[in-house]
Write a protein that holds these residues in place. Structure first.
Motif, PDB file in Angstrom:
ATOM      1  N   UNK A   5     -46.010  60.279 -28.349  1.00  0.00           N
ATOM      2  CA  UNK A   5     -46.806  59.469 -27.436  1.00  0.00           C
ATOM      3  C   UNK A   5     -45.959  58.478 -26.640  1.00  0.00           C
ATOM      4  N   UNK A   6     -44.727  58.253 -27.077  1.00  0.00           N
ATOM      5  CA  UNK A   6     -43.858  57.303 -26.384  1.00  0.00           C
ATOM      6  C   UNK A   6     -43.372  57.903 -25.070  1.00  0.00           C
ATOM      7  N   UNK A   7     -43.299  57.072 -24.029  1.00  0.00           N
ATOM      8  CA  UNK A   7     -42.794  57.530 -22.737  1.00  0.00           C
ATOM      9  C   UNK A   7     -41.306  57.810 -22.817  1.00  0.00           C
ATOM     10  N   UNK A   8     -40.903  58.920 -22.282  1.00  0.00           N
ATOM     11  CA  UNK A   8     -39.483  59.241 -22.186  1.00  0.00           C
ATOM     12  C   UNK A   8     -39.043  58.870 -20.779  1.00  0.00           C
ATOM     13  N   UNK A   9     -38.581  57.641 -20.634  1.00  0.00           N
ATOM     14  CA  UNK A   9     -38.262  57.126 -19.299  1.00  0.00           C
ATOM     15  C   UNK A   9     -37.116  57.885 -18.642  1.00  0.00           C
ATOM     16  N   UNK A  10     -36.211  58.442 -19.426  1.00  0.00           N
ATOM     17  CA  UNK A  10     -35.112  59.212 -18.847  1.00  0.00           C
ATOM     18  C   UNK A  10     -35.644  60.459 -18.158  1.00  0.00           C
ATOM     19  N   UNK A  11     -36.566  61.165 -18.822  1.00  0.00           N
ATOM     20  CA  UNK A  11     -37.157  62.361 -18.215  1.00  0.00           C
ATOM     21  C   UNK A  11     -38.004  62.012 -17.003  1.00  0.00           C
ATOM     22  N   UNK A  12     -38.733  60.912 -17.067  1.00  0.00           N
ATOM     23  CA  UNK A  12     -39.559  60.483 -15.935  1.00  0.00           C
ATOM     24  C   UNK A  12     -38.659  60.171 -14.735  1.00  0.00           C
ATOM     25  N   UNK A  13     -37.574  59.457 -14.968  1.00  0.00           N
ATOM     26  CA  UNK A  13     -36.641  59.119 -13.886  1.00  0.00           C
ATOM     27  C   UNK A  13     -36.035  60.384 -13.285  1.00  0.00           C
ATOM     28  N   UNK A  14     -35.722  61.371 -14.112  1.00  0.00           N
ATOM     29  CA  UNK A  14     -35.156  62.627 -13.612  1.00  0.00           C
ATOM     30  C   UNK A  14     -36.174  63.370 -12.749  1.00  0.00           C
ATOM     31  N   UNK A  15     -37.441  63.385 -13.174  1.00  0.00           N
ATOM     32  CA  UNK A  15     -38.488  64.028 -12.379  1.00  0.00           C
ATOM     33  C   UNK A  15     -38.654  63.332 -11.039  1.00  0.00           C
ATOM     34  N   UNK A  16     -38.683  61.998 -11.052  1.00  0.00           N
ATOM     35  CA  UNK A  16     -38.827  61.254  -9.807  1.00  0.00           C
ATOM     36  C   UNK A  16     -37.651  61.510  -8.881  1.00  0.00           C
ATOM     37  N   UNK A  17     -36.471  61.590  -9.436  1.00  0.00           N
ATOM     38  CA  UNK A  17     -35.271  61.842  -8.637  1.00  0.00           C
ATOM     39  C   UNK A  17     -35.325  63.223  -8.006  1.00  0.00           C
ATOM     40  N   UNK A  18     -35.755  64.231  -8.778  1.00  0.00           N
ATOM     41  CA  UNK A  18     -35.837  65.583  -8.222  1.00  0.00           C
ATOM     42  C   UNK A  18     -36.923  65.658  -7.150  1.00  0.00           C
ATOM     43  N   UNK A  19     -38.029  64.925  -7.338  1.00  0.00           N
ATOM     44  CA  UNK A  19     -39.077  64.879  -6.315  1.00  0.00           C
ATOM     45  C   UNK A  19     -38.539  64.272  -5.026  1.00  0.00           C
ATOM     46  N   UNK A  20     -37.802  63.183  -5.152  1.00  0.00           N
ATOM     47  CA  UNK A  20     -37.237  62.542  -3.961  1.00  0.00           C
ATOM     48  C   UNK A  20     -36.239  63.455  -3.272  1.00  0.00           C
ATOM     49  N   UNK A  21     -35.424  64.147  -4.049  1.00  0.00           N
ATOM     50  CA  UNK A  21     -34.462  65.078  -3.455  1.00  0.00           C
ATOM     51  C   UNK A  21     -35.177  66.173  -2.675  1.00  0.00           C
ATOM     52  N   UNK A  22     -36.266  66.690  -3.233  1.00  0.00           N
ATOM     53  CA  UNK A  22     -37.035  67.738  -2.566  1.00  0.00           C
ATOM     54  C   UNK A  22     -37.634  67.214  -1.257  1.00  0.00           C
ATOM     55  N   UNK A  23     -38.150  65.996  -1.280  1.00  0.00           N
ATOM     56  CA  UNK A  23     -38.737  65.408  -0.069  1.00  0.00           C
ATOM     57  C   UNK A  23     -37.662  65.155   0.986  1.00  0.00           C
ATOM     58  N   UNK A  24     -36.501  64.687   0.555  1.00  0.00           N
ATOM     59  CA  UNK A  24     -35.414  64.419   1.511  1.00  0.00           C
ATOM     60  C   UNK A  24     -34.954  65.693   2.220  1.00  0.00           C
ATOM     61  N   UNK A  25     -35.081  66.843   1.555  1.00  0.00           N
ATOM     62  CA  UNK A  25     -34.644  68.110   2.140  1.00  0.00           C
ATOM     63  C   UNK A  25     -35.693  68.705   3.085  1.00  0.00           C
ATOM     64  N   UNK A  26     -36.897  68.134   3.108  1.00  0.00           N
ATOM     65  CA  UNK A  26     -37.959  68.636   3.978  1.00  0.00           C
ATOM     66  C   UNK A  26     -37.683  68.243   5.426  1.00  0.00           C
ATOM     67  N   UNK A  27     -38.177  69.076   6.337  1.00  0.00           N
ATOM     68  CA  UNK A  27     -38.108  68.721   7.752  1.00  0.00           C
ATOM     69  C   UNK A  27     -39.153  67.633   8.023  1.00  0.00           C
ATOM     70  N   UNK A  28     -39.057  67.002   9.188  1.00  0.00           N
ATOM     71  CA  UNK A  28     -40.045  65.990   9.544  1.00  0.00           C
ATOM     72  C   UNK A  28     -41.434  66.601   9.648  1.00  0.00           C
ATOM     73  N   UNK A  29     -41.506  67.829  10.119  1.00  0.00           N
ATOM     74  CA  UNK A  29     -42.789  68.521  10.211  1.00  0.00           C
ATOM     75  C   UNK A  29     -43.390  68.734   8.826  1.00  0.00           C
TER      76      UNK A  29
END
Length: 80
Positions: A5-29
């Protein structure tokens, strides 16, 4: 012993980082389409709340400046 039940902040941070990387690679459209989908979803949720007679959420999800920006975007889209 580590609780499931404890939050795994390392995994959460990794997910957020991968989400941001995916968004940064998107075109403006693509980013615009993602934002449009998010706004449509938020509008549907707000409309559902109103239909069900629920009060507005507190605190308000978006500041007045965001509503003004969205209204201006909608006005421009209708004019095109």
């Amino acid at each position: 012993m580590k609780s499931n039940l404890a939050l795994n902040t390392t995994e959460i941070a990794a997910l957020e980082s991968s989400d941001l990387d995916r968004i940064r690679k998107m075109s403006l459209s693509e980013r615009g389409e993602l934002l449009s989908l998010a706004c449509r979803g938020a509008a549907r949720l707000e409309a559902s709340r109103i239909k069900m007679g629920l009060p507005s959420p507190e605190p308000a999800p978006w500041p007045p400046s965001t509503w003004a920006f969205l209204a201006e975007c909608a006005r421009r889209a209708r004019q095109q």
